[in-house]
Design a protein around this motif. Structure first.
Motif, PDB file in Angstrom:
ATOM      1  N   VAL A  39      53.139  33.066  32.315  1.00 13.26           N
ATOM      2  CA  VAL A  39      51.777  33.241  32.293  1.00 13.26           C
ATOM      3  C   VAL A  39      51.204  32.703  33.741  1.00 13.26           C
ATOM      4  O   VAL A  39      51.242  31.503  33.866  1.00 13.26           O
ATOM      5  CB  VAL A  39      50.873  32.996  31.110  1.00 13.26           C
ATOM      6  CG1 VAL A  39      49.469  33.157  31.386  1.00 13.26           C
ATOM      7  CG2 VAL A  39      51.486  33.652  29.988  1.00 13.26           C
ATOM      8  N   GLN A  40      50.320  33.525  34.482  1.00 11.84           N
ATOM      9  CA  GLN A  40      49.861  32.789  35.753  1.00 11.84           C
ATOM     10  C   GLN A  40      48.493  33.018  35.657  1.00 11.84           C
ATOM     11  O   GLN A  40      48.011  34.204  35.489  1.00 11.84           O
ATOM     12  CB  GLN A  40      50.610  33.463  36.831  1.00 11.84           C
ATOM     13  CG  GLN A  40      50.057  33.025  38.193  1.00 11.84           C
ATOM     14  CD  GLN A  40      50.835  33.540  39.414  1.00 11.84           C
ATOM     15  OE1 GLN A  40      51.743  34.348  39.216  1.00 11.84           O
ATOM     16  NE2 GLN A  40      50.307  33.322  40.665  1.00 11.84           N
ATOM     17  N   PRO A  41      47.766  31.926  35.963  1.00 15.61           N
ATOM     18  CA  PRO A  41      46.264  32.173  36.029  1.00 15.61           C
ATOM     19  C   PRO A  41      45.738  32.709  37.302  1.00 15.61           C
ATOM     20  O   PRO A  41      46.331  32.493  38.426  1.00 15.61           O
ATOM     21  CB  PRO A  41      45.749  30.895  35.769  1.00 15.61           C
ATOM     22  CG  PRO A  41      46.914  29.723  36.346  1.00 15.61           C
ATOM     23  CD  PRO A  41      48.294  30.592  36.192  1.00 15.61           C
ATOM     24  N   PHE A  42      44.577  33.302  37.338  1.00 22.23           N
ATOM     25  CA  PHE A  42      43.799  33.724  38.685  1.00 22.23           C
ATOM     26  C   PHE A  42      42.486  33.408  38.518  1.00 22.23           C
ATOM     27  O   PHE A  42      41.689  34.024  37.342  1.00 22.23           O
ATOM     28  CB  PHE A  42      44.282  35.279  38.743  1.00 22.23           C
ATOM     29  CG  PHE A  42      43.576  35.883  40.277  1.00 22.23           C
ATOM     30  CD1 PHE A  42      44.330  35.660  41.205  1.00 22.23           C
ATOM     31  CD2 PHE A  42      42.448  36.131  40.219  1.00 22.23           C
ATOM     32  CE1 PHE A  42      43.834  36.133  42.597  1.00 22.23           C
ATOM     33  CE2 PHE A  42      41.759  36.774  41.463  1.00 22.23           C
ATOM     34  CZ  PHE A  42      42.517  36.586  42.498  1.00 22.23           C
ATOM     35  N   ILE A  43      41.905  32.361  39.067  1.00 20.48           N
ATOM     36  CA  ILE A  43      40.450  32.037  38.756  1.00 20.48           C
ATOM     37  C   ILE A  43      39.734  32.523  39.758  1.00 20.48           C
ATOM     38  O   ILE A  43      40.034  32.453  41.160  1.00 20.48           O
ATOM     39  CB  ILE A  43      40.531  30.327  38.681  1.00 20.48           C
ATOM     40  CG1 ILE A  43      41.346  29.911  37.700  1.00 20.48           C
ATOM     41  CG2 ILE A  43      39.124  29.879  38.717  1.00 20.48           C
ATOM     42  CD1 ILE A  43      41.836  28.634  37.562  1.00 20.48           C
ATOM     43  N   ARG A  61      37.468  37.972  42.687  1.00 13.52           N
ATOM     44  CA  ARG A  61      37.358  37.501  43.963  1.00 13.52           C
ATOM     45  C   ARG A  61      37.506  36.016  44.128  1.00 13.52           C
ATOM     46  O   ARG A  61      36.950  35.320  43.196  1.00 13.52           O
ATOM     47  CB  ARG A  61      36.259  38.035  44.792  1.00 13.52           C
ATOM     48  CG  ARG A  61      36.356  37.550  46.088  1.00 13.52           C
ATOM     49  CD  ARG A  61      35.453  38.258  47.026  1.00 13.52           C
ATOM     50  NE  ARG A  61      35.366  37.564  48.503  1.00 13.52           N
ATOM     51  CZ  ARG A  61      35.893  38.200  49.247  1.00 13.52           C
ATOM     52  NH1 ARG A  61      36.630  39.060  49.149  1.00 13.52           N
ATOM     53  NH2 ARG A  61      35.807  37.354  50.681  1.00 13.52           N
ATOM     54  N   ARG A  62      38.521  35.556  44.802  1.00  9.46           N
ATOM     55  CA  ARG A  62      38.415  34.259  45.246  1.00  9.46           C
ATOM     56  C   ARG A  62      38.903  33.806  46.363  1.00  9.46           C
ATOM     57  O   ARG A  62      39.403  34.939  47.187  1.00  9.46           O
ATOM     58  CB  ARG A  62      39.583  33.775  44.211  1.00  9.46           C
ATOM     59  CG  ARG A  62      41.067  33.838  44.485  1.00  9.46           C
ATOM     60  CD  ARG A  62      42.129  33.355  43.394  1.00  9.46           C
ATOM     61  NE  ARG A  62      42.648  32.013  43.985  1.00  9.46           N
ATOM     62  CZ  ARG A  62      43.574  31.573  43.408  1.00  9.46           C
ATOM     63  NH1 ARG A  62      44.168  32.063  42.330  1.00  9.46           N
ATOM     64  NH2 ARG A  62      44.172  30.258  43.778  1.00  9.46           N
ATOM     65  N   ILE A  63      38.981  32.536  46.906  1.00 13.01           N
ATOM     66  CA  ILE A  63      39.135  32.412  48.337  1.00 13.01           C
ATOM     67  C   ILE A  63      40.399  31.511  48.215  1.00 13.01           C
ATOM     68  O   ILE A  63      40.323  30.219  47.714  1.00 13.01           O
ATOM     69  CB  ILE A  63      37.835  31.298  48.906  1.00 13.01           C
ATOM     70  CG1 ILE A  63      36.662  32.424  48.819  1.00 13.01           C
ATOM     71  CG2 ILE A  63      38.093  31.212  50.628  1.00 13.01           C
ATOM     72  CD1 ILE A  63      36.578  33.555  49.664  1.00 13.01           C
ATOM     73  N   GLY A  66      40.833  30.015  52.907  1.00  7.63           N
ATOM     74  CA  GLY A  66      40.038  30.485  53.860  1.00  7.63           C
ATOM     75  C   GLY A  66      40.000  32.185  53.744  1.00  7.63           C
ATOM     76  O   GLY A  66      39.422  32.571  54.588  1.00  7.63           O
ATOM     77  N   GLU A  67      40.801  32.574  53.233  1.00 10.49           N
ATOM     78  CA  GLU A  67      41.121  33.992  53.024  1.00 10.49           C
ATOM     79  C   GLU A  67      40.619  34.740  51.654  1.00 10.49           C
ATOM     80  O   GLU A  67      40.950  34.239  50.981  1.00 10.49           O
ATOM     81  CB  GLU A  67      42.322  34.506  53.439  1.00 10.49           C
ATOM     82  CG  GLU A  67      42.494  35.978  53.823  1.00 10.49           C
ATOM     83  CD  GLU A  67      42.015  36.077  55.325  1.00 10.49           C
ATOM     84  OE1 GLU A  67      41.798  37.402  55.441  1.00 10.49           O
ATOM     85  OE2 GLU A  67      42.047  35.230  55.799  1.00 10.49           O
ATOM     86  N   GLY A  68      39.632  35.550  51.740  1.00  6.02           N
ATOM     87  CA  GLY A  68      39.268  35.927  50.511  1.00  6.02           C
ATOM     88  C   GLY A  68      40.380  36.961  49.830  1.00  6.02           C
ATOM     89  O   GLY A  68      40.993  37.900  50.450  1.00  6.02           O
ATOM     90  N   VAL A  69      40.692  36.755  48.531  1.00  2.00           N
ATOM     91  CA  VAL A  69      41.669  37.630  47.754  1.00  2.00           C
ATOM     92  C   VAL A  69      41.165  38.260  46.704  1.00  2.00           C
ATOM     93  O   VAL A  69      40.312  37.725  45.997  1.00  2.00           O
ATOM     94  CB  VAL A  69      42.809  36.955  47.332  1.00  2.00           C
ATOM     95  CG1 VAL A  69      43.909  37.486  46.562  1.00  2.00           C
ATOM     96  CG2 VAL A  69      43.588  35.964  48.555  1.00  2.00           C
ATOM     97  N   GLU A  70      41.345  39.617  46.392  1.00  2.00           N
ATOM     98  CA  GLU A  70      40.636  40.370  45.326  1.00  2.00           C
ATOM     99  C   GLU A  70      41.810  41.173  44.455  1.00  2.00           C
ATOM    100  O   GLU A  70      42.807  41.458  45.231  1.00  2.00           O
ATOM    101  CB  GLU A  70      39.917  41.354  45.864  1.00  2.00           C
ATOM    102  CG  GLU A  70      38.265  40.932  46.240  1.00  2.00           C
ATOM    103  CD  GLU A  70      37.468  41.889  46.851  1.00  2.00           C
ATOM    104  OE1 GLU A  70      37.767  43.201  46.361  1.00  2.00           O
ATOM    105  OE2 GLU A  70      36.414  41.778  47.490  1.00  2.00           O
ATOM    106  N   ARG A  71      41.613  40.833  43.151  1.00  3.13           N
ATOM    107  CA  ARG A  71      42.622  41.521  42.392  1.00  3.13           C
ATOM    108  C   ARG A  71      42.010  42.208  41.189  1.00  3.13           C
ATOM    109  O   ARG A  71      40.970  41.668  40.573  1.00  3.13           O
ATOM    110  CB  ARG A  71      43.448  40.455  41.623  1.00  3.13           C
ATOM    111  CG  ARG A  71      44.528  41.059  40.852  1.00  3.13           C
ATOM    112  CD  ARG A  71      45.925  40.464  41.174  1.00  3.13           C
ATOM    113  NE  ARG A  71      47.036  41.127  40.195  1.00  3.13           N
ATOM    114  CZ  ARG A  71      47.770  40.368  39.747  1.00  3.13           C
ATOM    115  NH1 ARG A  71      48.073  39.409  40.167  1.00  3.13           N
ATOM    116  NH2 ARG A  71      48.725  41.397  39.267  1.00  3.13           N
TER     117      ARG A  71
END
Length: 111
Positions: A39-43, A61-63, A66-71
């Protein structure tokens, strides 16, 4: 049309977590690596809800460095183990989709 809803009900989760656009959530999802599962968290911050019924999904969306990542996660997917609300937004958003956060940096990137 009624038949489709009945078939979808079988695959939907009994209880879905209560969160809304603007909340900072911790999404725990299942990852398979060969035979192993973990299980991997994405905050991050919820910027969108979409779809209805079984096809309902949300985008987080998280940073990272310095790069924005959306899932985008399907809400009723068996791979999404848990969704916990870390905290609510600093102020209530006035929009249903927070795409304007994509152009922001630093502290202003969070509502």
């Amino acid at each position: 049309m009624d038949i489709i809803h009945e078939v979808e009900k079988k695959h939907m989760k009994a209880e879905t977590p209560a969160f809304k656009v603007g909340d900072i959530v911790r999404v725990e999802y299942l990852i398979r690596e060969g035979k192993d599962e973990r299980v991997q968290p994405f905050i991050g911050q919820v910027i969108r809800f979409g779809g209805t019924g079984l096809r309902k999904s949300f985008t987080v969306r998280r940073i990272v460095q310095g790069e924005g990542v959306e899932r985008t996660f399907p809400l009723h997917s068996p791979k999404v183990v848990n969704v916990k609300v870390q905290r609510g937004p600093n102020r209530k958003p006035r929009r249903a989709r927070l795409y304007f956060l994509r152009g922001r940096q630093g502290k202003s990137a969070f509502l």
